[in-house]
Design an enzyme around this catalytic site. Structure first.
Site, PDB file in Angstrom:
ATOM      1  N   THR A   1       0.632  -1.254   0.256  1.00  0.00           N
ATOM      2  CA  THR A   1      -0.034  -0.555  -0.056  1.00  0.00           C
ATOM      3  C   THR A   1       0.949   1.330  -0.211  1.00  0.00           C
ATOM      4  O   THR A   1       2.258   1.177   0.661  1.00  0.00           O
ATOM      5  CB  THR A   1      -0.580  -0.012   1.433  1.00  0.00           C
TER       6      THR A   1
ATOM      7  N   PRO B   1       0.389   5.816  -0.297  1.00  0.00           N
ATOM      8  CA  PRO B   1      -0.416   6.930   0.151  1.00  0.00           C
ATOM      9  C   PRO B   1      -1.417   7.225  -0.679  1.00  0.00           C
ATOM     10  O   PRO B   1      -3.004   8.049  -0.605  1.00  0.00           O
ATOM     11  CB  PRO B   1      -0.116   8.486   0.293  1.00  0.00           C
TER      12      PRO B   1
ATOM     13  N   ILE C   1       2.069  -0.560   6.668  1.00  0.00           N
ATOM     14  CA  ILE C   1       3.076  -1.680   6.633  1.00  0.00           C
ATOM     15  C   ILE C   1       3.418  -2.229   8.311  1.00  0.00           C
ATOM     16  O   ILE C   1       4.303  -1.836   9.209  1.00  0.00           O
ATOM     17  CB  ILE C   1       4.848  -1.256   6.073  1.00  0.00           C
TER      18      ILE C   1
ATOM     19  N   HIS D   1     -23.846  -5.713  27.440  1.00  0.00           N
ATOM     20  CA  HIS D   1     -22.861  -5.282  28.262  1.00  0.00           C
ATOM     21  C   HIS D   1     -23.379  -3.359  29.441  1.00  0.00           C
ATOM     22  O   HIS D   1     -23.075  -3.280  30.263  1.00  0.00           O
ATOM     23  CB  HIS D   1     -21.647  -5.445  28.140  1.00  0.00           C
TER      24      HIS D   1
ATOM     25  N   GLY E   1     -24.067  -0.279  30.151  1.00  0.00           N
ATOM     26  CA  GLY E   1     -22.972   0.651  29.542  1.00  0.00           C
ATOM     27  C   GLY E   1     -21.256   0.151  29.926  1.00  0.00           C
ATOM     28  O   GLY E   1     -20.696   1.844  29.266  1.00  0.00           O
TER      29      GLY E   1
ATOM     30  N   GLU F   1      -6.607  -6.945   3.917  1.00  0.00           N
ATOM     31  CA  GLU F   1      -6.576  -8.079   2.251  1.00  0.00           C
ATOM     32  C   GLU F   1      -8.079  -7.988   1.814  1.00  0.00           C
ATOM     33  O   GLU F   1      -8.166  -8.512   0.873  1.00  0.00           O
ATOM     34  CB  GLU F   1      -6.563  -9.015   3.125  1.00  0.00           C
TER      35      GLU F   1
ATOM     36  N   THR G   1     -10.888  -4.608   0.202  1.00  0.00           N
ATOM     37  CA  THR G   1     -11.347  -4.317   1.047  1.00  0.00           C
ATOM     38  C   THR G   1     -13.318  -4.999   0.763  1.00  0.00           C
ATOM     39  O   THR G   1     -12.921  -5.542  -0.481  1.00  0.00           O
ATOM     40  CB  THR G   1     -12.558  -2.903   0.412  1.00  0.00           C
TER      41      THR G   1
END
Length: 391
Positions: free
Chosen positions: A125, A127, A160, A344, A346, A369, A371
């Site tokens: 990957t 930017p 990474i 659960h 709160g 891996e 979307t």
């Protein structure tokens, strides 16, 4: 048709479960919140041989079947999903090196990778290029010839895992930026730690998936010997990366099952112990409905994940199956974590309870891996082309 684990797989799972219960569960919440790196857990995984899951036996690895591979990530993620990330990126890279590397490359790296003496990851990957890997801008320009040939690499990689520990780090580059289609000009170089110009610049802050680092890596005039070209032939990097991501999707599906299992365990225990209006909240029908829904989602995700893993063990090309398992299991993980938080009340929002961490870890499973929306497209195209049949 057998939906049971064999004896060897059960023994392997029980060993993993004991390790997770003793070494990970007691410390996960505190270490995650403090940002402490799980050094001791990594050492424990080394002793169990888990860094050699995807390494062939002739290089000292476990050569684990894919169902056992899935069991590993399920059990570790039940304790702490971030720990599974350390092992996941390493295993994807080892699988790729074992399948596509030259004999020299495999002999040089795999024995140490199998023991954890070396660790690795995979740098895909950028930017501006995540899902669209053909859009990467990292370029490797070849200089020289023969034994003196080397690549000069420039570019930036993002997100990474294991970046600070990887040696080598496989890096996807463009060796021919003018190639059309772009994937024909893409290759993978094995960049060793400490190479001048190779710099891990920052750890990226994250909502969840803590315990392992996710880093930005900058390569500035990094000189890599031509012998470090994965497989020794240019232009195969995209195929090499995508083939390894099939196991990565099994890994993510199994991690999702681990999150869902822990959500179920925490919700069930809380429903038994927490009282309201003079009785355990598990006696109320609304809570029972949520518990039942979590159990159904969990078991369905587990069976789909094991099915996809077993298909790979049968030697079938299973990009469709792994994609389906990853889509379904990841979405069930988030649904189970959410319902466990609701049970659960709160306290589910409190950092003193495990479900809060599960709720933060689960969303990554639908992103990592590939979307889920992209994978739905992959599955649909395979169905329309007749490459996969559902019946």
């Amino acid at each position: 048709m057998d939906f049971q684990l064999n004896d060897e797989q059960r023994l392997f799972r029980d060993t993993l479960r004991d390790f997770v219960d003793k070494e990970i569960v007691p410390v996960a919440r505190d270490w995650e919140q403090s940002g402490r790196y799980p050094t001791e857990i990594v050492e424990g995984m080394k002793k169990l041989g888990l860094f050699g899951l995807a390494v062939p036996e002739e290089y000292g690895g476990l050569a684990a079947d894919t169902v056992s591979f899935a069991l590993t990530f399920e059990e570790i993620s039940r304790g702490w999903m971030g720990i599974a990330g350390i092992l996941g990126s390493h295993s994807v890279s080892c699988f790729m090196l074992a399948r596509h590397g030259t004999e020299e490359q495999k002999t040089k790296y795999l024995p140490d990778l199998a023991t954890g003496m070396r660790r690795t990851g995979i740098a895909l990957t950028e930017p501006g290029a995540g899902t669209d890997l053909q859009g990467i801008r990292t370029v490797a320009r070849k200089e020289g010839s023969g034994d003196d040939a080397e690549y000069v690499v420039n570019g930036t990689k993002m997100w990474i895992t294991n970046a600070r520990y990887a040696d080598p780090l496989p890096v996807l580059v463009k060796t021919d930026p003018s190639a059309a289609p772009a994937h024909k000009g893409m290759s993978i170089l094995l960049v060793e730690a400490g190479t001048p110009g190779f710099e891990v610049t920052q750890d990226i802050g994250k909502l969840g998936y803590k315990g392992t680092e996710s880093c930005e890596v900058v390569l500035t005039d990094v000189r890599v010997p031509a012998s470090q070209l994965l497989g020794g032939i240019e232009g195969r990097g995209m195929q090499q990366a995508l083939s390894s991501l099939e196991t990565g999707r099994i890994n993510i599906a199994a991690r999702s099952v681990g999150i869902a299992q822990r959500a179920y365990d925490e919700a069930l225990n809380y429903a038994r112990e927490r009282t309201a209006f003079g009785q355990a909240i598990g006696e109320f029908q609304a809570v029972q409905m949520r518990l039942a829904e979590i159990a159904v989602r969990l078991q369905a995700a587990r069976l789909m994940t094991y099915w996809a893993a077993s298909r790979m063990d049968d030697g079938v090309r299973m990009d469709t199956e792994s994609g389906m398992a990853k889509i379904f299991a990841s979405e069930q993980a988030l649904a189970c974590a959410t319902d466990a938080m609701r049970i659960h009340g709160g306290y589910g929002y409190s950092t003193e309870f495990e479900v809060e961490r599960l709720y933060r870890d689960a969303p990554l499973m639908s992103i990592g891996e590939g979307t889920n929306d992209v994978l739905r497209g992959v599955v649909a195209k395979a169905l329309l082309a007749g490459k996969a049949t559902i019946r």
